[in-house]
Design an enzyme around this catalytic site. Structure first.
Site, short mmCIF file in Angstrom:
data_model
loop_
_atom_site.label_atom_id
_atom_site.label_comp_id
_atom_site.label_asym_id
_atom_site.label_seq_id
_atom_site.Cartn_x
_atom_site.Cartn_y
_atom_site.Cartn_z
N TYR A 145 -11.67 0.63 9.83
CA TYR A 145 -12.91 1.62 9.39
C TYR A 145 -13.21 0.68 8.08
CZ TYR A 145 -8.89 4.26 7.02
OH TYR A 145 -7.34 3.96 6.39
N LYS A 146 -12.56 -0.08 7.71
CA LYS A 146 -12.80 -1.30 6.88
C LYS A 146 -14.38 -2.07 7.22
CE LYS A 146 -8.88 0.53 4.30
NZ LYS A 146 -7.09 0.28 4.24
N ARG A 170 -12.50 -3.48 -8.38
CA ARG A 170 -12.45 -4.05 -7.39
C ARG A 170 -13.38 -3.97 -6.13
NH1 ARG A 170 -8.64 -1.86 -2.19
NH2 ARG A 170 -10.12 -0.61 -1.79
N PHE A 205 1.17 -1.28 0.11
CA PHE A 205 -0.36 -0.30 0.01
C PHE A 205 0.48 1.56 -0.13
CE2 PHE A 205 -2.55 3.18 2.18
CZ PHE A 205 -4.12 2.77 1.35
N ASP A 256 1.33 -5.22 8.73
CA ASP A 256 -0.10 -4.54 7.91
C ASP A 256 -1.07 -5.23 7.88
OD1 ASP A 256 -1.69 -2.91 7.24
OD2 ASP A 256 -0.77 -1.68 6.70
C1 LIG Z 1 -6.71 1.21 4.36
C2 LIG Z 1 -4.78 1.15 4.11
C3 LIG Z 1 -4.32 2.64 5.07
C4 LIG Z 1 -4.80 3.54 5.50
O1 LIG Z 1 -4.20 4.07 6.43
P1 LIG Z 1 -4.32 5.02 6.94
O2 LIG Z 1 -2.94 5.45 7.83
O3 LIG Z 1 -6.14 4.85 7.47
O4 LIG Z 1 -5.20 6.14 5.79
C5 LIG Z 1 -3.04 1.48 5.53
N1 LIG Z 1 -2.29 0.67 5.00
C6 LIG Z 1 -3.09 -0.52 3.71
C7 LIG Z 1 -2.94 -2.14 3.09
C8 LIG Z 1 -4.55 -0.25 3.94
O5 LIG Z 1 -5.37 -1.25 3.13
#
Ligand SMILES: *Cc1c(COP(=O)(O)O)cnc(C)c1O
Length: 424
Positions: A246-247, A395, A144, A221
């Site tokens: 939040y996911k 997706r 990411f 992660d």
């Molecule tokens: C959604 C996501 C993030 C989001 O990070 P934020 O600090 O909440 O913006 C980080 N890593 C991965 C793999 C994600 O899918």
């Protein structure tokens, strides 16, 4: 494909919903009643099919009343007394509920606070500092963006080298690739459990042990797995894990993240944002920073109390349904996605870029087609909400307790119709 065959797709979906013992949970979410089940009433205001619960989960119906009651009672009524009475304990209390329901972790090793990005920064810095003689951070090229950017920044700050592993965009980091990349120079490895683009599910226990054999620490992660894929962090001897809420944990936009640190490692790690809430005795307000014992040392400032309330409802619901049942539904949904894509979309040139093997796949399926940018923009106008990932990816995110098979089939039929209608 005839109209009859298309209608049959919805009948099959309805049958899968009828046989799904988790289907009752869907009614507990806001917005599902508005969805025109199986219909295609086109309106931007009515969500006909929500396929982006892996970016932002739907709220539970209990959350509105809960937040209102919090404002009136806890905040408005208890005022500053609320901190001592309850709020100070929430970051570890709710985290332990999460650990039990979703992480396979004993209590006392998880904390809620900050954002994923900030927690990843703090933990990567702490891990790099705990391996002072080592010079490399390992990360893969398809991780990411925030993860990759953080690694670049930390390497520059600490004079470390980034060792990039090139992963295929339609799969993810394999055990062989990691084994070839780590060695006596590796300080820390950063891996996403489920790849955000392809949905590839890595072997968490195996990758952890490969990094450990090289003497390195691993930061996991868990953003795209927590709440949809069962985790066994204690059993896998994981060092550190960070994830968002939040996911699949439906905590709401910008709800705080969580961090897990294995108990025996907690005393060894020092995080760089040493604010008063991570101090051994914050209210002594004394000179000099001295880290607290246990997970409290990974806090920095005042905890985001309101942001933690919604996720707590979802954590309880996952606990009730059971994370293994949630995973079984997730697999059924991604399998149905692949089956319908083969029938409805492959003939139109769509390619599946997620793993075919359900055991190597998280809770979303990514499809590629050169026209998907246009298609997704049109679908959003119709209340069909997948997401688009450049250059060509659509997706399909499946949130097991709130997504129905009918909602999924309705969405994929809409993708087919949009691909068949000419551009413009
Ligand atoms: C959604 C996501 C993030 C989001 O990070 P934020 O600090 O909440 O913006 C980080 N890593 C991965 C793999 C994600 O899918």
């Amino acid at each position: 494909m005839s109209d009859q065959q298309l209608a049959h797709v919805l009948e099959r979906a309805a049958q899968l919903d009828a046989d799904d013992h988790l289907a009752v949970y869907r009614e507990l979410f806001v917005g599902v009643d508005a969805a025109a089940e199986g219909g295609a009433a086109a309106s931007a205001d009515v969500v006909v099919s929500y396929l982006d619960g892996n970016s932002l989960g739907r709220p539970l119906k209990t959350v509105g009343p809960l937040l209102a009651a919090f404002v009136e009672g806890a905040w408005g009524g208890r005022l500053i007394r609320g901190w001592d009475e309850q709020w100070m304990r929430l970051p570890t209390l709710i985290a332990d509920e999460l650990a039990a329901a979703c992480l396979g972790a004993a209590s006392g090793q998880t904390l809620i606070g900050d954002s994923t990005t900030v927690l990843l920064y703090k933990m990567l810095r702490a891990c790099a500092a705990a391996r002072p003689d080592r010079t490399e951070i390992v990360v893969d090229t398809d991780n990411f963006p925030t993860d990759r950017y953080l690694v670049e920044g930390i390497a520059a700050e600490r004079g470390l080298t980034v060792r990039w592993i090139t992963t295929a965009p339609d799969s993810g980091l394999t055990t062989d690739q990691l084994a070839a990349a780590v060695g006596p120079q590796t300080a820390v490895v950063l891996v996403s459990h489920v790849a955000y683009r392809s949905g590839y599910l890595t072997d968490l226990a195996e990758l952890t042990s490969i990094a450990h054999e090289a003497g390195a620490l691993v930061v996991w992660d868990l953003c795209h797995s927590v709440g949809s894929v069962p985790l066994e962090l204690d059993a896998a001897n994981v060092d550190v894990a960070v994830g968002c809420t939040y996911k699949y944990l439906n905590g709401g936009p910008g709800s705080p993240a969580f961090v897990y640190v294995r108990r025996d490692l907690q005393g060894e790690l020092r995080q760089p944002v040493q604010g008063w809430f991570g101090h051994a005795d914050p209210f002594a307000m004394g000179p000099g920073y001295e880290p607290a014992a246990g997970m409290a040392r990974f806090q920095s400032g005042t905890p985001p109390v309101i942001g933690m309330l919604a996720m707590r409802e979802m954590i309880a619901l996952i606990g009730q349904a059971g994370i293994h049942s949630v995973r079984a539904k997730s697999v059924a949904l991604t399998e149905f996605t692949i089956e319908l894509t083969d029938e409805l979309l492959t003939p139109l040139g769509v390619v599946i870029t997620s793993p075919q093997d359900a055991g190597r796949r998280g809770s979303h399926v990514t499809l590629d087609h050169p026209e998907f940018r246009r298609v997704v923009a049109e679908l959003w106008q119709q209340g069909v909400l997948p997401d688009f990932r450049a250059p060509f990816g659509l997706r399909v995110g499946l949130s097991p307790l709130s997504t129905s098979f009918t909602e999924l089939a309705t969405g994929l039929l809409a993708v087919r119709a949009a691909l068949q209608s000419p551009a413009g």
